[in-house]
Design a protein around this motif. Structure first.
Motif, PDB file in Angstrom:
ATOM      1  N   LYS A 281       0.833  -1.208   0.000  1.00  0.00           N
ATOM      2  CA  LYS A 281       0.000   0.000   0.000  1.00  0.00           C
ATOM      3  C   LYS A 281       0.868   1.259   0.000  1.00  0.00           C
ATOM      4  N   SER A 282       0.378   2.304  -0.670  1.00  0.00           N
ATOM      5  CA  SER A 282       1.082   3.585  -0.626  1.00  0.00           C
ATOM      6  C   SER A 282       0.077   4.683  -0.307  1.00  0.00           C
ATOM      7  N   LEU A 283       0.590   5.800   0.186  1.00  0.00           N
ATOM      8  CA  LEU A 283      -0.285   6.912   0.569  1.00  0.00           C
ATOM      9  C   LEU A 283      -1.094   7.433  -0.614  1.00  0.00           C
ATOM     10  N   ALA A 284      -0.554   7.256  -1.843  1.00  0.00           N
ATOM     11  CA  ALA A 284      -1.247   7.760  -3.031  1.00  0.00           C
ATOM     12  C   ALA A 284      -2.627   7.107  -3.182  1.00  0.00           C
ATOM     13  N   GLU A 285      -2.773   5.874  -2.670  1.00  0.00           N
ATOM     14  CA  GLU A 285      -4.060   5.171  -2.776  1.00  0.00           C
ATOM     15  C   GLU A 285      -5.151   5.861  -1.964  1.00  0.00           C
ATOM     16  N   LEU A 286      -4.742   6.705  -1.046  1.00  0.00           N
ATOM     17  CA  LEU A 286      -5.728   7.386  -0.195  1.00  0.00           C
ATOM     18  C   LEU A 286      -6.622   8.338  -1.002  1.00  0.00           C
TER      19      LEU A 286
ATOM     20  N   LEU B 188      -9.739   6.522  -1.705  1.00  0.00           N
ATOM     21  CA  LEU B 188     -10.531   6.376  -0.473  1.00  0.00           C
ATOM     22  C   LEU B 188     -11.183   7.702  -0.091  1.00  0.00           C
ATOM     23  N   ARG B 189     -10.472   8.788  -0.360  1.00  0.00           N
ATOM     24  CA  ARG B 189     -10.978  10.119  -0.023  1.00  0.00           C
ATOM     25  C   ARG B 189     -12.320  10.362  -0.708  1.00  0.00           C
TER      26      ARG B 189
ATOM     27  N   GLN C 102      -3.169  13.819   1.763  1.00  0.00           N
ATOM     28  CA  GLN C 102      -3.848  13.030   0.730  1.00  0.00           C
ATOM     29  C   GLN C 102      -5.368  13.058   0.866  1.00  0.00           C
TER      30      GLN C 102
ATOM     31  N   VAL D 114     -11.511  14.972   4.471  1.00  0.00           N
ATOM     32  CA  VAL D 114     -12.005  13.746   5.123  1.00  0.00           C
ATOM     33  C   VAL D 114     -11.308  13.603   6.482  1.00  0.00           C
TER      34      VAL D 114
ATOM     35  N   GLU E 191       2.088  -3.852   6.782  1.00  0.00           N
ATOM     36  CA  GLU E 191       2.984  -4.197   5.664  1.00  0.00           C
ATOM     37  C   GLU E 191       4.388  -3.656   5.915  1.00  0.00           C
TER      38      GLU E 191
END
Lengths: 122, 188
Positions: free
Chosen positions: A2-7, A10-11, B152, B156, B173
């Motif tokens: 997982k990386s923060l960019a995936e947030l 989710l946002r 990011q 929210v 992880e």
């Protein structure tokens, strides 16, 4: 991995949910998290609430924590506040009991009386 | 406390009640020195030198609600049992750093436990505070900062259940990645 960019994705999902519930009163779960509560297993109880709420796609309930609730022998203790601020206190909680509190109290508005402080022989 | 992540949770709670806006947790494993180090650093009210001297006494507390303060004494006991020690650096008005060391191979060393759950529970409970987690294994390092998450997710709230769940998975992880081969040793 997982990386923060995936947030970012989710946002968007979370914002949609927030917009849907905006302005509505909601239930609150507060877990006692002082030394007594932590030693008795409060952290897995708190985690079980977040997992159960996520599993049921319930996003208008907040889960928080507080310090010592004053009756260390009954820890882990959890307060559930309804939309009107009325409080039910659950005692000697564990992750297995959480699913029932979420289903019966949080979803259906019926407190699980057998887990409450009123049911304890003090 | 059955594991070190619960001690971390307890010391972090101390940081919260002394007005901190920021808490940093560090975990460092140095197999070459047989040394596991954990610390909690905050920017809270801090303590006077007199208070620092007395804080390992379980019957000393600055609270008026009850007459015992068990967090630091329990951590000290856990460290000493595993050939380590607890060191407290504090300055009134500047904050406190509590550091505990343990021999990795000591049979009485408690397992590290679920650090990701400790971090996410704290973030969930105190969404207005900033939390850092620094993991080090010899020369490898990972830094988690709630500020980076906020960047990011924008408006929210960080205690949104989906966000918390993501952070927990991500930290798990990274813990596996950073501690790799010695993970079983420090977790167990």
């Amino acid at each position: 991995m997982k990386s923060l960019a995936e947030l970012a994705e989710l946002r968007k999902k979370s914002l949609d949910a927030i917009n849907m519930r905006d302005g509505h009163a909601h239930k609150r779960v507060v877990v006692g998290m002082a030394t007594c509560g932590i030693a008795a297993g409060a952290r897995p109880v708190m985690n079980a609430f977040t997992e159960e709420l996520k599993k049921r796609n319930i996003n208008d309930v907040t889960v928080g924590m507080t310090g010592c609730m004053g009756m260390c022998v009954l820890e882990p203790m959890v307060d559930v506040y309804d939309e009107n601020g009325e409080k039910i206190t659950y005692v000697k909680m564990n992750p297995e009991k959480v699913a029932r509190v979420v289903a019966e109290h949080i979803v259906n508005g019926q407190p699980v009386t057998e887990y409450t402080i009123a049911n304890e022989n003090l | 406390m059955v594991d070190l992540s619960l001690h971390l949770m307890d010391i972090m709670q101390n940081s919260v009640v002394v007005g901190s806006t920021f808490v940093e947790v560090g975990i460092s494993a140095e197999k070459s020195r047989n040394l596991l180090t954990i610390y909690v650093k905050d920017d809270g009210w801090g303590m006077s030198p007199e208070t620092v001297k007395r804080v390992s006494d379980p019957f000393y507390t600055t609270r008026s609600t009850r007459k015992a303060g068990l967090g630091i004494p329990l951590l000290t006991d856990a460290a000493q049992m595993a050939g380590g020690e607890v060191h407290i650096e504090s300055e009134a008005g500047r904050g406190t750093t509590v550091t505990a060391t343990f021999q990795i191979d000591n049979i009485d060393r408690k397992p590290l436990g679920d650090v990701a759950e400790t971090m996410t529970a704290s973030i969930m409970g105190y969404p207005d505070m900033e939390f850092h987690l620094i993991l080090k294994n010899e020369d490898t390092e990972y830094v988690f900062r709630t500020e980076d998450v906020r960047e990011q997710i924008g408006e929210v709230p960080i205690n949104d259940i989906e966000i918390i769940s993501f952070i927990r998975d991500m930290l798990n992880e990274q813990i596996t990645l950073i501690f790799g081969g010695i993970l079983n040793e420090i977790i167990s």
